[in-house]
Design a protein around this motif. Structure first.
Motif, PDB file in Angstrom:
ATOM      1  N   THR A  90       1.058  -1.348  -0.129  1.00  0.00           N
ATOM      2  CA  THR A  90      -0.392  -0.217  -0.106  1.00  0.00           C
ATOM      3  C   THR A  90       1.270   1.138  -0.371  1.00  0.00           C
ATOM      4  O   THR A  90       0.027   2.239   0.272  1.00  0.00           O
ATOM      5  CB  THR A  90      -1.457   0.106   0.881  1.00  0.00           C
ATOM      6  N   THR A 139      -2.092   4.995  -2.596  1.00  0.00           N
ATOM      7  CA  THR A 139      -3.463   6.615  -2.850  1.00  0.00           C
ATOM      8  C   THR A 139      -2.080   7.000  -3.772  1.00  0.00           C
ATOM      9  O   THR A 139      -2.736   7.898  -4.908  1.00  0.00           O
ATOM     10  CB  THR A 139      -3.973   7.441  -2.051  1.00  0.00           C
ATOM     11  N   THR A 140      -0.696   6.729  -3.946  1.00  0.00           N
ATOM     12  CA  THR A 140      -0.243   7.524  -4.823  1.00  0.00           C
ATOM     13  C   THR A 140       1.231   6.519  -5.687  1.00  0.00           C
ATOM     14  O   THR A 140       0.396   5.093  -5.856  1.00  0.00           O
ATOM     15  CB  THR A 140       1.001   8.146  -3.804  1.00  0.00           C
TER      16      THR A 140
END
Length: 160
Positions: A90, A139-140
Motif C-alpha cells: 500500500t 493512493t499515490t
C-alpha cells in the motif's frame, strides 16, 4: 482498540488479496493484465498453493503474500511448473526488488533441499522460473525502484 486488533486491521488488505486470488478466475484475471501472453499456456485448474513462510537460519521467518505454482505447457511434449510470487503493497518500498530477489532465493533454497531429500543430486537440480508480481494499491503512484539494477552501485567501467 488493542494492539492485536490494530495488527489485524493492518493485515486485512493482504488477507483479502490472498483469499481473492485463491479463486482461479480471479488469479486468471490478474495474470491476464500482467503476463497476457503466458496465460493461455497455464493450467490454472492444476494450481498448487505454496507455503508463504520461509524459515531462516537465525530462527526468523521471511514471508510473502501469495505464492503459487502452476503448470506451464509450451506446445512441446514437456511441461514445467512456473512459480508466481505476488506481493501487495500500500506504500512505496524502495527495497522491493531486493525483497523479491531474496524471496525467490529462499524459494529456490527450499526446492533444492526437497530435491536432495528425495534422492536428487545437486547436478540434476534446476531452478524453477519465478514471476514476481507487485500489486500496489496505494493512493499515490509507486514512484520507486522496480529492478535490482536500480539498487546497484554503478560505474561506467562495469557497464561496458
Amino acid at each position: 482498540m488493542s494492539i492485536a486488533d490494530e495488527d489485524s486491521l493492518r493485515k486485512l488488505p493482504d488477507r483479502a488479496l490472498r483469499r481473492s486470488l485463491e479463486h482461479p478466475e480471479n488469479l486468471r484475471s490478474l495474470l491476464l493484465r500482467v503476463i497476457p501472453d503466458l496465460v493461455p499456456n497455464l493450467r490454472l485448474e492444476e494450481i498448487r498453493k505454496r507455503d508463504r513462510l520461509f524459515p531462516l537460519d537465525d530462527w526468523r521467518e521471511s514471508e510473502v503474500d501469495v505464492f503459487f505454482e502452476i503448470p506451464f505447457v509450451d506446445g512441446s511434449d514437456q511441461s514445467l511448473w512456473l512459480a508466481i510470487l505476488i506481493e501487495h503493497q500500500t506504500a512505496t518500498d524502495p527495497l522491493m526488488p531486493l525483497r523479491f530477489f531474496l524471496s525467490v532465493g529462499h524459494y529456490w533454497e527450499r526446492e533444492l533441499k526437497t530435491h536432495l531429500s528425495q534422492g536428487g543430486t545437486a547436478g540434476s537440480f534446476r531452478l524453477r522460473s519465478v514471476i514476481p508480481i507487485l500489486c500496489h494499491t496505494g493512493t499515490t503512484e509507486w514512484g520507486s525502484n522496480l529492478t535490482l539494477g536500480q539498487l546497484a552501485e554503478s560505474s561506467a567501467t562495469f557497464l561496458e
